[in-house]
Design a protein around this motif. Structure first.
Motif, PDB file in Angstrom:
ATOM      1  N   ASN A 163      -6.873   5.306  -2.259  1.00  0.00           N
ATOM      2  CA  ASN A 163      -6.211   6.760  -1.954  1.00  0.00           C
ATOM      3  C   ASN A 163      -7.155   7.948  -2.648  1.00  0.00           C
ATOM      4  OD1 ASN A 163      -4.994   6.709   0.578  1.00  0.00           O
ATOM      5  ND2 ASN A 163      -4.455   5.330  -0.977  1.00  0.00           N
ATOM      6  N   THR A 166      -8.530  10.379  -0.434  1.00  0.00           N
ATOM      7  CA  THR A 166      -7.988  10.847   0.742  1.00  0.00           C
ATOM      8  C   THR A 166      -7.703  12.210   0.462  1.00  0.00           C
ATOM      9  OG1 THR A 166      -6.859   8.579   0.324  1.00  0.00           O
ATOM     10  CG2 THR A 166      -5.896   9.941   1.984  1.00  0.00           C
ATOM     11  N   ALA A 170      -1.657  12.023  -0.510  1.00  0.00           N
ATOM     12  CA  ALA A 170      -1.958  10.686  -0.392  1.00  0.00           C
ATOM     13  C   ALA A 170      -1.304  10.290  -1.620  1.00  0.00           C
ATOM     14  CB  ALA A 170      -3.062   9.837   0.535  1.00  0.00           C
ATOM     15  N   ASP A 343      -4.020   4.558   8.454  1.00  0.00           N
ATOM     16  CA  ASP A 343      -4.615   5.580   6.749  1.00  0.00           C
ATOM     17  C   ASP A 343      -4.831   4.622   6.042  1.00  0.00           C
ATOM     18  OD1 ASP A 343      -2.833   6.891   5.845  1.00  0.00           O
ATOM     19  OD2 ASP A 343      -1.401   7.977   6.841  1.00  0.00           O
ATOM     20  N   ARG A 344      -5.364   5.212   5.170  1.00  0.00           N
ATOM     21  CA  ARG A 344      -4.879   4.448   3.884  1.00  0.00           C
ATOM     22  C   ARG A 344      -4.331   4.443   3.114  1.00  0.00           C
ATOM     23  NH1 ARG A 344     -11.309   6.617   1.539  1.00  0.00           N
ATOM     24  NH2 ARG A 344     -10.774   4.783   0.064  1.00  0.00           N
TER      25      ARG A 344
END
Length: 474
Positions: A163, A166, A170, A343-344
């Protein structure tokens, strides 16, 4: 064999743990060289009283795991049914006085209130292990402590790597995949590992307890906001008075419970997560009996008494109810499930739980073996350790709690976190079950020997002094 590589991980996972012992159980030694008898062994069998106590704890946690699973399934089915508004309405119902910010939803009461009982029991368990349990020996304590640290650091690093680019906050979820759910993990072990050595169960239980302590430290340091010093000082004062009373062996619930509730409420008002109060209260309870009461040999102390009293409440009520209010995520079918995992943050959680937890715990344990020259106990294989490490990837209760604290309960990202935690935990459980089920076949035939009590004194022969399985026995 390569230096530092656990021998049994390159061998037959179905092999007899008593075969090829020098290579299988001594990764530091030259293949073919018998291990030197030593008490410096990883996962060495504990004393009979401690083994018996651990077995009792595991039975309660296994029942708790079944109830936890039930609560999770009911929440998921209800949240994805045509009557889902009833679930969200129940979860979001506000109850409690506005004073001390205690006008909370039922979901918040479960996370902040009921989990304080869970962490109180964890505090009692951890203190007892290090004061009167087998872990008072630093050599025994080293393995689960280092393994727990490794099982938190590597998952956090993997989550951050996934992430880094991201954005959008995050990285606040870095701690979500660092916790192990003891109830779920023990429940899986109980189902698939009925004949596995007791030392492996003890390791998993102790690892999870240390893991819980590290998690509560993380929550206190990184997920507390708007610190209010006066309520914090008041909470610490209440904890102090509670500690003075229990040190004087006061057992009256009419005194202790109101003090505990006061400490919890003031901790909640201070901005630090209220579950921290549960751990602090647990740490104040004395483990050993005073000399006036007969000393350590006169029977269990107050910590064990309170643990017996509150563990059923924790495992049977607090954790399952929290799971019911926290696991109810509306997946939205396969498309919604796929969207959540795109979603990462969710990807990072799954990778960290399945890969990071396993490699972190196993790697830390292998490092202890290398740098202390400790050998794996003769009754175990490194395949057993691998399976236990995989169980460490079952992160549920505390992971869901940290997800709510990181991204806000009910937010879209929190919903993705729930899907990821459930997915990663199921994958970890399935992979661990495969490994441990294979190993369980090997140990089934050794179980009769483990239970044998030829002299009829109530203590299995393997725990008797001078038994051939004892370290150092010729």
């Amino acid at each position: 064999m390569a230096s530092g590589v656990p021998g049994s991980l390159v061998g037959d996972p179905l092999g007899d743990p008593k075969s090829s012992r020098p290579e299988r159980f001594s990764p530091m030694s030259t293949p073919g060289t018998p291990p030197t008898p030593s008490s410096n062994q990883l996962f060495r069998r504990g004393s009979w009283p401690e083994t018996r106590r651990i077995a009792e704890v595991l039975r309660q946690e296994t029942v708790g795991g079944a109830l936890l699973l039930l609560g999770t399934v009911v929440a998921l089915v209800w949240a994805n049914s045509p009557w889902s508004h009833g679930y969200t309405g129940l979860r979001d119902t506000v109850v409690g006085p506005h004073a001390l910010h205690l006008d909370l939803t039922l979901g918040q009461w479960a996370a902040d209130g009921l989990l304080a009982v869970f962490f109180f029991v964890a505090g009692l368990e951890l203190k007892r292990e290090f004061v009167a349990g087998d872990l008072r020996d630093p050599r025994r304590a080293l393995v689960p402590v280092v393994a727990a640290v490794g099982g938190m650091v590597l998952p956090a690093l993997l989550f951050v790597l996934v992430n880094l680019s991201t954005g959008d906050g995050a990285l606040r979820g870095w701690a979500v995949p660092t916790a192990t759910d003891i109830a779920f993990a023990v429940a899986v072990l109980a189902v698939v590992g009925t004949h596995l050595p007791a030392a492996l169960r003890t390791f998993l239980l102790t690892l999870a307890v240390v893991d819980d302590l590290l998690a509560i430290v993380v929550i206190a340091l990184f997920y507390s906001s708007d610190l209010a010093f006066l309520p914090l000082l008041g909470s610490l004062a209440a904890v102090g008075v509670f500690g003075l009373l229990v040190q004087r062996r006061v057992r009256s619930g009419w005194l202790l419970v109101p003090l505990a509730v006061l400490a919890w409420a003031l901790m909640h008002a201070s901005g630090i997560h209220a579950t921290v109060a549960g751990v602090l209260l647990g740490f104040t309870v004395p483990v050993l009996r005073s000399q006036a009461a007969g000393g350590p040999d006169a029977g269990p102390g107050l910590a064990e008494h309170l643990e017996h009293l509150w563990r059923p409440v924790s495992a049977g009520v607090a954790v399952p109810v929290f799971a019911f209010f926290s696991a109810g995520v509306a997946v939205g079918g396969l498309s919604g499930f796929g969207e959540s995992l795109r979603d990462r943050v969710a990807v990072g959680i799954v990778v960290a739980l399945v890969v990071g937890k396993t490699l972190g715990i196993l790697g830390a344990t292998a490092l202890v073996s290398r740098f202390t020259q400790a050998q794996l106990d003769r009754s175990l294989s490194w395949w057993d350790v691998l399976g236990a490490c995989m169980l460490g990837g079952i992160g549920f209760t505390v992971s869901l709690l940290i997800g709510e604290l990181a991204f806000g309960a009910g937010s879209e990202r929190d919903e993705h976190v729930k899907v990821a935690v459930l997915t990663g935990s199921v994958l970890a459980a399935v992979l661990a079950s495969i490994v441990l089920r294979l190993r369980n076949r090997t140990y089934r035939r050794l179980d009769e020997l483990e239970r044998a009590d030829a002299d009829g004194d109530g203590v299995p022969d393997v725990f008797e002094p001078g038994h051939p399985s004892e370290p150092g026995h010729p």
